[in-house]
Write a protein that holds these residues in place. Structure first.
Motif, PDB file in Angstrom:
ATOM      1  N   GLU A   1     -44.618  38.438 -57.414  1.00  0.00           N
ATOM      2  CA  GLU A   1     -44.302  38.021 -58.786  1.00  0.00           C
ATOM      3  C   GLU A   1     -44.976  38.885 -59.842  1.00  0.00           C
ATOM      4  OE1 GLU A   1     -42.128  35.832 -60.032  1.00  0.00           O
ATOM      5  OE2 GLU A   1     -41.434  35.241 -58.056  1.00  0.00           O
ATOM      6  N   GLU A   2     -46.201  39.321 -59.574  1.00  0.00           N
ATOM      7  CA  GLU A   2     -46.938  40.105 -60.578  1.00  0.00           C
ATOM      8  C   GLU A   2     -46.348  41.498 -60.786  1.00  0.00           C
ATOM      9  OE1 GLU A   2     -48.633  41.066 -56.605  1.00  0.00           O
ATOM     10  OE2 GLU A   2     -48.082  39.198 -57.605  1.00  0.00           O
ATOM     11  N   SER A   3     -45.433  41.903 -59.931  1.00  0.00           N
ATOM     12  CA  SER A   3     -44.852  43.246 -60.039  1.00  0.00           C
ATOM     13  C   SER A   3     -43.505  43.249 -60.770  1.00  0.00           C
ATOM     14  CB  SER A   3     -44.679  43.841 -58.641  1.00  0.00           C
ATOM     15  OG  SER A   3     -43.648  43.154 -57.940  1.00  0.00           O
ATOM     16  N   ARG A   4     -43.149  42.155 -61.404  1.00  0.00           N
ATOM     17  CA  ARG A   4     -41.842  42.034 -62.080  1.00  0.00           C
ATOM     18  C   ARG A   4     -41.635  43.163 -63.092  1.00  0.00           C
ATOM     19  NH1 ARG A   4     -38.320  37.556 -63.993  1.00  0.00           N
ATOM     20  NH2 ARG A   4     -39.662  36.195 -62.775  1.00  0.00           N
ATOM     21  N   PHE A   5     -40.414  43.734 -63.090  1.00  0.00           N
ATOM     22  CA  PHE A   5     -40.013  44.700 -64.115  1.00  0.00           C
ATOM     23  C   PHE A   5     -38.542  44.475 -64.426  1.00  0.00           C
ATOM     24  CE2 PHE A   5     -39.663  46.639 -59.972  1.00  0.00           C
ATOM     25  CZ  PHE A   5     -38.428  47.261 -59.968  1.00  0.00           C
TER      26      PHE A   5
ATOM     27  N   PHE B   1     -38.623  43.360 -58.390  1.00  0.00           N
ATOM     28  CA  PHE B   1     -39.963  43.012 -57.924  1.00  0.00           C
ATOM     29  C   PHE B   1     -40.283  43.889 -56.723  1.00  0.00           C
ATOM     30  CE2 PHE B   1     -37.839  39.292 -59.537  1.00  0.00           C
ATOM     31  CZ  PHE B   1     -38.771  38.637 -60.304  1.00  0.00           C
ATOM     32  N   ARG B   2     -41.514  44.296 -56.594  1.00  0.00           N
ATOM     33  CA  ARG B   2     -41.932  44.942 -55.351  1.00  0.00           C
ATOM     34  C   ARG B   2     -41.941  43.880 -54.266  1.00  0.00           C
ATOM     35  NH1 ARG B   2     -43.153  49.844 -55.042  1.00  0.00           N
ATOM     36  NH2 ARG B   2     -43.754  51.065 -56.837  1.00  0.00           N
TER      37      ARG B   2
ATOM     38  N   PHE C   1     -37.943  46.585 -52.545  1.00  0.00           N
ATOM     39  CA  PHE C   1     -37.759  45.890 -53.818  1.00  0.00           C
ATOM     40  C   PHE C   1     -36.827  44.706 -53.640  1.00  0.00           C
ATOM     41  CE2 PHE C   1     -38.760  50.247 -54.988  1.00  0.00           C
ATOM     42  CZ  PHE C   1     -39.767  50.065 -55.918  1.00  0.00           C
ATOM     43  N   ILE C   2     -37.091  43.644 -54.404  1.00  0.00           N
ATOM     44  CA  ILE C   2     -36.242  42.458 -54.463  1.00  0.00           C
ATOM     45  C   ILE C   2     -35.625  42.442 -55.863  1.00  0.00           C
ATOM     46  CG2 ILE C   2     -36.168  39.942 -54.247  1.00  0.00           C
ATOM     47  CD1 ILE C   2     -37.244  41.329 -51.742  1.00  0.00           C
ATOM     48  N   LEU C   3     -34.339  42.158 -55.951  1.00  0.00           N
ATOM     49  CA  LEU C   3     -33.639  42.114 -57.239  1.00  0.00           C
ATOM     50  C   LEU C   3     -33.145  40.698 -57.486  1.00  0.00           C
ATOM     51  CD1 LEU C   3     -31.504  45.353 -56.762  1.00  0.00           C
ATOM     52  CD2 LEU C   3     -33.808  45.141 -57.721  1.00  0.00           C
ATOM     53  N   SER C   4     -33.200  40.279 -58.755  1.00  0.00           N
ATOM     54  CA  SER C   4     -32.788  38.921 -59.089  1.00  0.00           C
ATOM     55  C   SER C   4     -32.334  38.869 -60.543  1.00  0.00           C
ATOM     56  CB  SER C   4     -33.975  37.974 -58.890  1.00  0.00           C
ATOM     57  OG  SER C   4     -33.621  36.665 -59.241  1.00  0.00           O
TER      58      SER C   4
END
Length: 153
Positions: free
Chosen positions: A102-106, A86-87, A73-76
Motif C-alpha cells: 500500500e505504501e508504494s501507491r502511484f 502498487f509494487r 506491480f499490481i494495478l487497480s
C-alpha cells in the motif's frame, strides 16, 4: 536498439439501451498486453457491470509480470476515472496473485475534469474539442480546410 513491440486483444465493449433508455457502455473481459522485446506482460481484468454487485462499477484490476511470470506491480482502478499502481509486496507472488504494498501507491493516470457546458458539446474532453481546431502551416490538403468545414471548429 529496436523499439518495443506490444500486442493485445481488445476487451468486449457492450452498448446498452440502443433503442430505449439512457445509452451507456461497458467494458468486460481480460486483456494481455505483451512486450515482445522484453517478454514482460500485463494482464488486466475488466469486471462486467452487475446491478446486484457491491463492487466498484467499471472496475479494472491487473498485474505486471516479468518474463518468468513474477509479479512486480499490481494495478487497480476504473477504466473511466483513474488507475493506480502498487509494487507487489516482497514474497507475496502466488498462483492466486500477489499482494500490493500500500505504501508504494502511484497514480498511472487520472481523467481530467470536463470543460464547462460539456453537456452541450457531446461531453467531449478538452483534448477532443481541440483536435479539429485550425493550426498554422498545415498542408493545403488538410481536411479542416475543406469549404464545408471552414468555420466549424
Amino acid at each position: 536498439d529496436a523499439l518495443p513491440i506490444y500486442t493485445w486483444k481488445k476487451v468486449t465493449t457492450t452498448v446498452h439501451n440502443i433503442i430505449v433508455g439512457k445509452l451507456w457502455i461497458d467494458q468486460s473481459g481480460e486483456i494481455d498486453i505483451v512486450n515482445h522485446k522484453t517478454g514482460e506482460k500485463c494482464n488486466l481484468k475488466f469486471a462486467p457491470y452487475s446491478y446486484f454487485s457491491r463492487d466498484v462499477p467499471r472496475k479494472v484490476t491487473g498485474e505486471v509480470m516479468d518474463p518468468t511470470g513474477k509479479v512486480h506491480f499490481i494495478l487497480s482502478g476504473t477504466w473511466d476515472e483513474k488507475m493506480d499502481g502498487f509494487r507487489a509486496a516482497a514474497g507475496s507472488s502466488t498462483e492466486h496473485g500477489a499482494e500490493r504494498a500500500e505504501e508504494s501507491r502511484f497514480m498511472l493516470w487520472k481523467r481530467n475534469p470536463l470543460p464547462k457546458n460539456a453537456e452541450n458539446m457531446y461531453y467531449f474532453s478538452e483534448l477532443a474539442l481541440t483536435l479539429n481546431a485550425y493550426e498554422e502551416n498545415t498542408a493545403p490538403t488538410d481536411s479542416r480546410l475543406r469549404p464545408d468545414q471552414i468555420g466549424r471548429a
